[in-house]
Motif scaffolding. Structure first.
Motif, PDB file in Angstrom:
ATOM      1  N   PHE A  18      62.255  26.067  13.846  1.00 32.56           N
ATOM      2  CA  PHE A  18      62.924  26.114  15.046  1.00 32.56           C
ATOM      3  C   PHE A  18      61.578  26.346  16.068  1.00 32.56           C
ATOM      4  O   PHE A  18      61.413  25.742  17.265  1.00 32.56           O
ATOM      5  CB  PHE A  18      63.811  27.306  15.278  1.00 32.56           C
ATOM      6  CG  PHE A  18      65.110  26.992  14.638  1.00 32.56           C
ATOM      7  CD1 PHE A  18      65.958  26.192  15.500  1.00 32.56           C
ATOM      8  CD2 PHE A  18      65.484  27.496  13.631  1.00 32.56           C
ATOM      9  CE1 PHE A  18      67.235  25.776  15.018  1.00 32.56           C
ATOM     10  CE2 PHE A  18      66.855  27.186  13.022  1.00 32.56           C
ATOM     11  CZ  PHE A  18      67.772  26.189  13.848  1.00 32.56           C
ATOM     12  N   TRP A  19      60.470  27.221  15.708  1.00 34.42           N
ATOM     13  CA  TRP A  19      59.550  27.465  16.514  1.00 34.42           C
ATOM     14  C   TRP A  19      58.564  26.402  16.514  1.00 34.42           C
ATOM     15  O   TRP A  19      58.277  25.964  17.873  1.00 34.42           O
ATOM     16  CB  TRP A  19      58.481  28.755  15.699  1.00 34.42           C
ATOM     17  CG  TRP A  19      57.515  28.922  16.765  1.00 34.42           C
ATOM     18  CD1 TRP A  19      57.328  29.766  17.721  1.00 34.42           C
ATOM     19  CD2 TRP A  19      56.079  28.281  16.480  1.00 34.42           C
ATOM     20  NE1 TRP A  19      55.971  29.649  18.395  1.00 34.42           N
ATOM     21  CE2 TRP A  19      55.377  28.805  17.548  1.00 34.42           C
ATOM     22  CE3 TRP A  19      55.396  27.472  15.711  1.00 34.42           C
ATOM     23  CZ2 TRP A  19      54.054  28.345  17.666  1.00 34.42           C
ATOM     24  CZ3 TRP A  19      54.303  26.912  15.752  1.00 34.42           C
ATOM     25  CH2 TRP A  19      53.552  27.399  16.785  1.00 34.42           C
TER      26      TRP A  19
ATOM     27  N   ASP B 260      57.631  24.711  20.359  1.00 29.51           N
ATOM     28  CA  ASP B 260      56.524  24.409  20.744  1.00 29.51           C
ATOM     29  C   ASP B 260      56.075  23.045  21.104  1.00 29.51           C
ATOM     30  O   ASP B 260      55.492  22.870  22.405  1.00 29.51           O
ATOM     31  CB  ASP B 260      55.537  24.910  19.551  1.00 29.51           C
ATOM     32  CG  ASP B 260      54.208  25.248  20.092  1.00 29.51           C
ATOM     33  OD1 ASP B 260      53.990  25.922  21.359  1.00 29.51           O
ATOM     34  OD2 ASP B 260      53.047  24.977  19.441  1.00 29.51           O
ATOM     35  N   ASN B 261      56.701  21.969  20.542  1.00 24.67           N
ATOM     36  CA  ASN B 261      56.155  20.677  20.842  1.00 24.67           C
ATOM     37  C   ASN B 261      57.017  20.445  22.119  1.00 24.67           C
ATOM     38  O   ASN B 261      56.522  19.741  22.834  1.00 24.67           O
ATOM     39  CB  ASN B 261      56.772  19.855  19.601  1.00 24.67           C
ATOM     40  CG  ASN B 261      56.165  19.977  18.358  1.00 24.67           C
ATOM     41  OD1 ASN B 261      54.979  20.030  18.434  1.00 24.67           O
ATOM     42  ND2 ASN B 261      56.677  19.243  17.250  1.00 24.67           N
TER      43      ASN B 261
ATOM     44  N   ALA C 231      57.016  19.608  27.986  1.00 20.41           N
ATOM     45  CA  ALA C 231      57.351  19.691  29.341  1.00 20.41           C
ATOM     46  C   ALA C 231      56.156  20.229  30.221  1.00 20.41           C
ATOM     47  O   ALA C 231      55.801  19.622  31.360  1.00 20.41           O
ATOM     48  CB  ALA C 231      58.109  21.252  29.201  1.00 20.41           C
ATOM     49  N   ARG C 232      55.075  20.540  29.576  1.00 24.00           N
ATOM     50  CA  ARG C 232      53.584  20.924  30.385  1.00 24.00           C
ATOM     51  C   ARG C 232      53.074  19.574  30.761  1.00 24.00           C
ATOM     52  O   ARG C 232      52.829  19.240  31.868  1.00 24.00           O
ATOM     53  CB  ARG C 232      52.851  21.671  29.704  1.00 24.00           C
ATOM     54  CG  ARG C 232      51.466  22.109  30.486  1.00 24.00           C
ATOM     55  CD  ARG C 232      51.743  23.049  31.589  1.00 24.00           C
ATOM     56  NE  ARG C 232      50.731  23.041  32.502  1.00 24.00           N
ATOM     57  CZ  ARG C 232      50.502  24.026  33.362  1.00 24.00           C
ATOM     58  NH1 ARG C 232      51.283  25.152  33.291  1.00 24.00           N
ATOM     59  NH2 ARG C 232      49.801  23.954  34.247  1.00 24.00           N
ATOM     60  N   TYR C 233      53.159  18.486  29.933  1.00 29.19           N
ATOM     61  CA  TYR C 233      52.501  17.216  30.323  1.00 29.19           C
ATOM     62  C   TYR C 233      53.496  16.718  31.370  1.00 29.19           C
ATOM     63  O   TYR C 233      52.641  16.206  32.334  1.00 29.19           O
ATOM     64  CB  TYR C 233      52.623  16.412  29.011  1.00 29.19           C
ATOM     65  CG  TYR C 233      51.933  15.114  29.303  1.00 29.19           C
ATOM     66  CD1 TYR C 233      50.617  14.662  29.034  1.00 29.19           C
ATOM     67  CD2 TYR C 233      53.167  13.964  29.621  1.00 29.19           C
ATOM     68  CE1 TYR C 233      50.220  13.506  29.338  1.00 29.19           C
ATOM     69  CE2 TYR C 233      52.598  12.579  29.475  1.00 29.19           C
ATOM     70  CZ  TYR C 233      51.142  12.476  29.393  1.00 29.19           C
ATOM     71  OH  TYR C 233      50.453  11.200  29.673  1.00 29.19           O
ATOM     72  N   LEU C 234      54.585  16.711  31.599  1.00 27.89           N
ATOM     73  CA  LEU C 234      55.347  16.163  32.532  1.00 27.89           C
ATOM     74  C   LEU C 234      55.321  16.746  33.635  1.00 27.89           C
ATOM     75  O   LEU C 234      55.255  16.384  34.663  1.00 27.89           O
ATOM     76  CB  LEU C 234      56.919  16.133  31.961  1.00 27.89           C
ATOM     77  CG  LEU C 234      57.187  15.098  30.827  1.00 27.89           C
ATOM     78  CD1 LEU C 234      58.620  15.548  30.353  1.00 27.89           C
ATOM     79  CD2 LEU C 234      57.444  13.898  31.230  1.00 27.89           C
TER      80      LEU C 234
ATOM     81  N   GLU D  94      66.069  26.377  24.267  1.00 32.65           N
ATOM     82  CA  GLU D  94      67.089  26.596  23.130  1.00 32.65           C
ATOM     83  C   GLU D  94      66.429  26.852  21.628  1.00 32.65           C
ATOM     84  O   GLU D  94      66.778  27.723  21.185  1.00 32.65           O
ATOM     85  CB  GLU D  94      67.946  25.363  23.240  1.00 32.65           C
ATOM     86  CG  GLU D  94      68.857  25.367  22.202  1.00 32.65           C
ATOM     87  CD  GLU D  94      69.867  24.331  22.096  1.00 32.65           C
ATOM     88  OE1 GLU D  94      70.080  23.660  20.766  1.00 32.65           O
ATOM     89  OE2 GLU D  94      70.317  23.469  23.027  1.00 32.65           O
ATOM     90  N   LEU D  95      65.359  26.049  21.713  1.00 33.87           N
ATOM     91  CA  LEU D  95      64.672  26.343  20.177  1.00 33.87           C
ATOM     92  C   LEU D  95      64.082  27.549  20.101  1.00 33.87           C
ATOM     93  O   LEU D  95      64.022  28.030  18.783  1.00 33.87           O
ATOM     94  CB  LEU D  95      63.772  24.916  20.102  1.00 33.87           C
ATOM     95  CG  LEU D  95      64.624  23.734  19.839  1.00 33.87           C
ATOM     96  CD1 LEU D  95      63.362  22.410  19.973  1.00 33.87           C
ATOM     97  CD2 LEU D  95      65.330  23.430  18.218  1.00 33.87           C
TER      98      LEU D  95
END
Length: 199
Positions: free
Chosen positions: A18-19, A23-24, A29-32, A70-71
Motif C-alpha cells: 500500500f505504501w 508513494d507512486n 500528483a507532484r509531477y502534475l 486513500e493508499l
C-alpha cells in the motif's frame, strides 16, 4: 493449523505494498502539480487536444492526490492490523473510497475543518466525481453534497446573503494530510521493529 494464504492475499494485506502505491501516486500528483503551461501546450498539440490543459492537469492532480491519500491511509490500517494494534472491528483493509471512515479506522489524529473537507472531497473524487459526470444514483449525489455542506466554512454575512467558503485542493494542503498518515505509518513500523508495542 492455519491454511496458507495466496500470494495475492498476502499482497492485499501487505502494508509496504500500500505504501509503495501511495508513494507512486504522490509522485505523479507532484509531477502534475508542477506541469508547466509550455509542457501542457506541447502535449495538447501532439494529440490534437483543444480544451483547457489547466483543467485537464488539475483533474488528473485531483485523482492522483486522492488515490495517494486513500493508499497511504490503507497502508496505516494494514500496518495496524499486522502489528495487532487495529481496533476490534478493523480486521482487514476495507475496499472503500470513504476516506473519512478509513481515516478513523487508521486511528489517525483529528484534522482541521478544511482538511476534513478535503479528505471528504478526495473520497468523492475517487468514488465518482473524478471519473464520471454524475454518480450512479441521485441519492449518492445528495448525500455527498450534504456532507460537503456540513464542512464548509460560513463567511460573515454580506448584504443578507450567507456565503460558504471553500478552497480547492492544492499541493501543500494535500501533502500536509498525506504526511500525517505517512509519518504515522513509519512511526508504527519503527515501534514494531524496536520491540513490543503496547496498543
Amino acid at each position: 493449523m492455519e491454511e496458507p494464504i495466496s500470494r495475492l492475499e498476502m499482497s492485499r494485506r501487505a502494508p509496504l505494498h500500500f505504501w509503495a502505491k501511495a508513494d507512486n501516486a504522490r509522485m505523479a500528483a507532484r509531477y502534475l502539480w508542477d506541469a508547466t503551461e509550455a509542457a501542457m501546450a506541447d502535449a495538447a498539440k501532439s494529440i490534437g487536444y483543444n480544451s483547457s490543459t489547466t483543467t485537464a492537469a488539475f483533474e488528473a492532480f485531483r485523482r492522483e492526490s486522492s488515490l495517494a491519500l486513500e493508499l497511504i491511509i490503507k497502508a496505516v490500517i494494514a500496518r495496524r492490523i499486522e502489528q495487532g494494534m487495529a481496533m476490534d472491528h478493523v480486521t482487514k483493509v476495507r475496499a472503500t473510497h470513504d476516506l473519512p471512515k478509513l481515516w478513523k479506522d487508521a486511528q489517525l489524529p483529528e484534522l482541521e475543518q478544511l482538511d476534513k473537507l478535503h479528505l471528504l472531497q478526495s473520497g468523492i473524487a475517487l468514488h465518482w466525481a473524478g471519473r464520471y459526470a454524475a454518480p450512479l444514483k441521485d441519492e449518492i449525489y445528495e448525500r455527498d453534497m450534504n456532507a460537503v455542506e456540513e464542512l464548509l466554512e460560513i463567511v460573515p454575512e454580506m448584504k443578507g446573503i450567507k456565503l460558504r467558503r471553500t478552497q480547492p485542493m492544492v499541493w501543500d494542503r494535500f501533502d500536509k494530510i498525506y504526511t500525517i498518515a505517512s509519518d504515522s505509518f513509519w512511526r508504527l513500523r519503527e515501534q514494531w521493529e524496536n520491540g513490543p508495542v503496547v496498543a
